[in-house]
Write a protein that holds these residues in place. Structure first.
Motif, PDB file in Angstrom:
ATOM      1  N   VAL A 191       6.336  19.583  -5.936  1.00 30.06           N
ATOM      2  CA  VAL A 191       7.495  18.765  -5.606  1.00 30.06           C
ATOM      3  C   VAL A 191       7.064  17.336  -5.264  1.00 30.06           C
ATOM      4  CG1 VAL A 191       7.431  19.386  -3.155  1.00 30.06           C
ATOM      5  CG2 VAL A 191       9.588  18.646  -4.189  1.00 30.06           C
ATOM      6  N   GLN A 192       7.873  16.368  -5.680  1.00 32.43           N
ATOM      7  CA  GLN A 192       7.596  14.975  -5.371  1.00 32.43           C
ATOM      8  C   GLN A 192       8.345  14.552  -4.114  1.00 32.43           C
ATOM      9  OE1 GLN A 192       7.967  12.301  -8.675  1.00 32.43           O
ATOM     10  NE2 GLN A 192       7.095  13.739 -10.153  1.00 32.43           N
ATOM     11  N   LEU A 193       7.840  13.535  -3.464  1.00 35.67           N
ATOM     12  CA  LEU A 193       8.413  13.081  -2.199  1.00 35.67           C
ATOM     13  C   LEU A 193       9.137  11.754  -2.375  1.00 35.67           C
ATOM     14  CD1 LEU A 193       5.483  13.723   0.341  1.00 35.67           C
ATOM     15  CD2 LEU A 193       7.368  15.251  -0.256  1.00 35.67           C
ATOM     16  N   SER A 194      10.140  11.543  -1.545  1.00 38.20           N
ATOM     17  CA  SER A 194      10.761  10.230  -1.472  1.00 38.20           C
ATOM     18  C   SER A 194       9.800   9.275  -0.773  1.00 38.20           C
ATOM     19  CB  SER A 194      12.079  10.299  -0.698  1.00 38.20           C
ATOM     20  OG  SER A 194      11.826  10.607   0.671  1.00 38.20           O
ATOM     21  N   TRP A 195      10.084   7.972  -0.897  1.00 38.17           N
ATOM     22  CA  TRP A 195       9.216   6.995  -0.257  1.00 38.17           C
ATOM     23  C   TRP A 195       9.184   7.204   1.238  1.00 38.17           C
ATOM     24  CZ3 TRP A 195      10.236   2.902   3.210  1.00 38.17           C
ATOM     25  CH2 TRP A 195       9.152   2.023   3.425  1.00 38.17           C
ATOM     26  N   TRP A 196      10.327   7.461   1.865  1.00 40.53           N
ATOM     27  CA  TRP A 196      10.387   7.641   3.308  1.00 40.53           C
ATOM     28  C   TRP A 196       9.558   8.844   3.751  1.00 40.53           C
ATOM     29  CZ3 TRP A 196      11.723   4.053   6.543  1.00 40.53           C
ATOM     30  CH2 TRP A 196      12.642   3.082   6.185  1.00 40.53           C
ATOM     31  N   ARG A 197       9.649   9.931   2.994  1.00 49.28           N
ATOM     32  CA  ARG A 197       8.877  11.131   3.352  1.00 49.28           C
ATOM     33  C   ARG A 197       7.384  10.894   3.163  1.00 49.28           C
ATOM     34  NH1 ARG A 197      10.611  16.716   0.987  1.00 49.28           N
ATOM     35  NH2 ARG A 197       8.873  17.246   2.376  1.00 49.28           N
ATOM     36  N   TYR A 198       7.037  10.115   2.147  1.00 52.09           N
ATOM     37  CA  TYR A 198       5.615   9.830   1.943  1.00 52.09           C
ATOM     38  C   TYR A 198       5.059   8.983   3.081  1.00 52.09           C
ATOM     39  CZ  TYR A 198       1.364   7.679   0.262  1.00 52.09           C
ATOM     40  OH  TYR A 198       0.066   7.225   0.175  1.00 52.09           O
ATOM     41  N   VAL A 199       5.809   7.964   3.508  1.00 48.53           N
ATOM     42  CA  VAL A 199       5.356   7.095   4.598  1.00 48.53           C
ATOM     43  C   VAL A 199       5.164   7.892   5.886  1.00 48.53           C
ATOM     44  CG1 VAL A 199       6.050   5.170   6.080  1.00 48.53           C
ATOM     45  CG2 VAL A 199       6.325   4.987   3.613  1.00 48.53           C
ATOM     46  N   ALA A 200       5.963   8.939   6.058  1.00 45.39           N
ATOM     47  CA  ALA A 200       5.846   9.771   7.259  1.00 45.39           C
ATOM     48  C   ALA A 200       4.838  10.908   7.090  1.00 45.39           C
ATOM     49  CB  ALA A 200       7.213  10.354   7.623  1.00 45.39           C
ATOM     50  N   SER A 201       4.200  10.981   5.937  1.00 43.46           N
ATOM     51  CA  SER A 201       3.290  12.089   5.648  1.00 43.46           C
ATOM     52  C   SER A 201       1.886  11.832   6.177  1.00 43.46           C
ATOM     53  CB  SER A 201       3.219  12.336   4.137  1.00 43.46           C
ATOM     54  OG  SER A 201       2.523  11.272   3.493  1.00 43.46           O
ATOM     55  N   ALA A 202       1.108  12.907   6.244  1.00 43.41           N
ATOM     56  CA  ALA A 202      -0.277  12.797   6.699  1.00 43.41           C
ATOM     57  C   ALA A 202      -1.134  12.042   5.694  1.00 43.41           C
ATOM     58  CB  ALA A 202      -0.851  14.188   6.932  1.00 43.41           C
ATOM     59  N   ASP A 203      -0.787  12.131   4.398  1.00 44.59           N
ATOM     60  CA  ASP A 203      -1.575  11.435   3.380  1.00 44.59           C
ATOM     61  C   ASP A 203      -1.559   9.923   3.608  1.00 44.59           C
ATOM     62  OD1 ASP A 203      -2.311  13.412   0.900  1.00 44.59           O
ATOM     63  OD2 ASP A 203      -0.499  14.061   1.932  1.00 44.59           O
ATOM     64  N   PHE A 204      -0.379   9.383   3.878  1.00 43.81           N
ATOM     65  CA  PHE A 204      -0.292   7.948   4.140  1.00 43.81           C
ATOM     66  C   PHE A 204      -0.928   7.616   5.486  1.00 43.81           C
ATOM     67  CE2 PHE A 204       2.140   4.216   5.737  1.00 43.81           C
ATOM     68  CZ  PHE A 204       1.678   3.288   4.805  1.00 43.81           C
ATOM     69  N   GLY A 205      -0.693   8.452   6.480  1.00 42.61           N
ATOM     70  CA  GLY A 205      -1.227   8.202   7.813  1.00 42.61           C
ATOM     71  C   GLY A 205      -2.733   8.133   7.841  1.00 42.61           C
ATOM     72  N   VAL A 206      -3.386   9.032   7.143  1.00 42.97           N
ATOM     73  CA  VAL A 206      -4.851   9.051   7.168  1.00 42.97           C
ATOM     74  C   VAL A 206      -5.416   7.847   6.415  1.00 42.97           C
ATOM     75  CG1 VAL A 206      -5.163  10.499   5.098  1.00 42.97           C
ATOM     76  CG2 VAL A 206      -6.890  10.522   6.897  1.00 42.97           C
ATOM     77  N   GLN A 257       0.827  -1.206   0.000  1.00 49.48           N
ATOM     78  CA  GLN A 257       0.000   0.000   0.000  1.00 49.48           C
ATOM     79  C   GLN A 257       0.861   1.256   0.000  1.00 49.48           C
ATOM     80  OE1 GLN A 257      -2.494   0.498   3.456  1.00 49.48           O
ATOM     81  NE2 GLN A 257      -3.020   2.595   2.926  1.00 49.48           N
ATOM     82  N   SER A 258       1.957   1.227   0.770  1.00 49.09           N
ATOM     83  CA  SER A 258       2.822   2.408   0.860  1.00 49.09           C
ATOM     84  C   SER A 258       3.451   2.727  -0.495  1.00 49.09           C
ATOM     85  CB  SER A 258       3.908   2.196   1.916  1.00 49.09           C
ATOM     86  OG  SER A 258       4.865   1.233   1.505  1.00 49.09           O
ATOM     87  N   PHE A 259       3.879   1.708  -1.236  1.00 53.24           N
ATOM     88  CA  PHE A 259       4.493   1.946  -2.539  1.00 53.24           C
ATOM     89  C   PHE A 259       3.460   2.379  -3.572  1.00 53.24           C
ATOM     90  CE2 PHE A 259       8.073  -0.467  -0.782  1.00 53.24           C
ATOM     91  CZ  PHE A 259       9.146   0.281  -1.270  1.00 53.24           C
ATOM     92  N   ALA A 260       2.274   1.764  -3.537  1.00 55.60           N
ATOM     93  CA  ALA A 260       1.223   2.158  -4.471  1.00 55.60           C
ATOM     94  C   ALA A 260       0.752   3.581  -4.186  1.00 55.60           C
ATOM     95  CB  ALA A 260       0.044   1.180  -4.379  1.00 55.60           C
ATOM     96  N   GLY A 261       0.576   3.893  -2.902  1.00 56.73           N
ATOM     97  CA  GLY A 261       0.160   5.237  -2.541  1.00 56.73           C
ATOM     98  C   GLY A 261       1.210   6.278  -2.881  1.00 56.73           C
ATOM     99  N   TRP A 262       2.464   5.906  -2.689  1.00 53.45           N
ATOM    100  CA  TRP A 262       3.581   6.806  -3.019  1.00 53.45           C
ATOM    101  C   TRP A 262       3.584   7.151  -4.510  1.00 53.45           C
ATOM    102  CZ3 TRP A 262       8.810   4.728  -4.655  1.00 53.45           C
ATOM    103  CH2 TRP A 262       9.743   5.756  -4.823  1.00 53.45           C
ATOM    104  N   GLN A 263       3.429   6.125  -5.355  1.00 52.23           N
ATOM    105  CA  GLN A 263       3.405   6.365  -6.797  1.00 52.23           C
ATOM    106  C   GLN A 263       2.214   7.233  -7.194  1.00 52.23           C
ATOM    107  OE1 GLN A 263       5.690   5.541  -9.042  1.00 52.23           O
ATOM    108  NE2 GLN A 263       6.997   4.581  -7.488  1.00 52.23           N
ATOM    109  N   GLU A 264       1.058   6.943  -6.612  1.00 50.85           N
ATOM    110  CA  GLU A 264      -0.134   7.730  -6.927  1.00 50.85           C
ATOM    111  C   GLU A 264       0.033   9.181  -6.473  1.00 50.85           C
ATOM    112  OE1 GLU A 264      -4.975   7.694  -6.063  1.00 50.85           O
ATOM    113  OE2 GLU A 264      -3.614   6.446  -4.881  1.00 50.85           O
TER     114      GLU A 264
END
Length: 224
Positions: free
Chosen positions: A43-58, A25-32
Motif C-alpha cells: 500500500v502507498q501512503l499519502s504525503w501526510w502519513r509519510y511525514v508522520a512515518s518512522a521512515d521520514f523521521g529516521v 526532502q519530504s516530497f522526494a522521500g515520499w515519492q521514493e
C-alpha cells in the motif's frame, strides 16, 4: 523592517533554506517510498502519513544528530586544540578556557555583558558552557530519536518479510543503526577538518570564516 531583515540576514537566510530543503526532502522521500512500495505490491501512503512515518523521521533525525555532533565536538576541541595558520583556531599558546579578564566575566564584565556573565557561582559556570550544553543535548536527543524511529522502520521491514520485531537495545547494536550513524559522522569530520586546514592556504574575500586575502599562511585566529 528593512533594518531588522538586514541585521538578521544570516539567521533568516539559513532558516528559510532549512525549511525549503526539509519540505523538498519530504516530497522526494515520499515519492521514493511509494515507488518502492508499488514495486513490492504494498500500500502507498499519502504525503501526510509519510511525514508522520518512522521512515521520514529516521532520515531527518540521523542528519540532525550528525550536524549537532559536528558543532558540539568542534566547540569542545577548539578550547584545547589549535591549528597553526587556521582562522578557525585560537592563537598558539592560548589553549584552554582563558582568563576571566579575556572572557570578560565576573569583575571584568562590562555594562553590556549578559547578566549571568557578571555574577559568580553556578550561574556563571552554566552560562560559560551553555552553548556546548545545548549543542550536546540536541545531538543526544536527535540520536535518541534516530534510534527509536530507526527501530520502528527496521521492524516494519522485518514484519513485511514475516520476521519478528527486535527490541530497542537489540536494534542499537545492529549494523543498520551504526551504518546510518557512521556514514554521517565521517562526512561531518571530513568537512570540519578540511575547512580548518584549507583555510590556512585558501581565502574567501569578505567572509568572516576566512583570513584577509593578504594575510600570511602562518597567521592564526585572524578573521577577514
Amino acid at each position: 523592517m528593512k533594518k531588522t531583515l538586514k541585521g538578521n540576514g544570516l539567521g533568516l537566510a539559513f532558516g528559510l533554506l532549512f525549511l525549503a530543503t526539509l519540505v523538498a526532502q519530504s516530497f522526494a522521500g515520499w515519492q521514493e517510498f511509494n515507488t518502492q512500495q508499488a514495486s513490492e505490491g504494498l500500500v502507498q501512503l499519502s504525503w501526510w502519513r509519510y511525514v508522520a512515518s518512522a521512515d521520514f523521521g529516521v532520515d531527518v533525525a540521523e542528519n540532525w544528530q550528525s550536524e549537532f555532533l559536528q558543532f558540539w565536538l568542534y566547540l569542545m576541541a577548539t578550547v584545547w586544540l589549535v591549528q597553526r595558520g587556521s582562522p578557525e583556531s585560537k592563537e598558539l599558546g592560548e589553549e584552554g578556557r582563558e582568563s576571566d579578564q579575556d572572557q570578560m566575566v565576573g569583575e571584568h564584565a562590562e555594562e553590556t555583558s549578559p547578566r549571568w556573565a557578571r555574577v559568580r557561582g553556578w550561574r556563571l559556570r552554566i552560562y560559560s558552557r551553555s552553548l556546548g550544553y545545548v549543542m550536546g543535548t540536541i545531538f543526544l536527543l536527535s540520536w535518541l530519536v534516530q534510534s527509536i524511529a530507526g527501530r520502528v522502520s527496521f521492524n516494519e521491514e522485518r514484519l513485511e518479510q514475516l520476521q519478528g520485531p527486535v527490541t530497542w537495545t537489540d536494534y542499537i547494536t545492529r549494523a543498520d543503526f551504526w551504518s546510518r550513524t557512521l556514514q554521517n559522522w565521517q562526512s561531518e569530520f571530513l568537512a570540519v577538518g578540511s575547512m580548518a586546514v584549507l583555510a590556512i592556504f585558501l581565502r574567501q574575500r569578505g567572509s568572516s570564516q576566512s583570513k584577509p586575502v593578504g594575510a600570511p599562511h602562518s597567521a592564526t585566529g585572524v578573521d577577514g
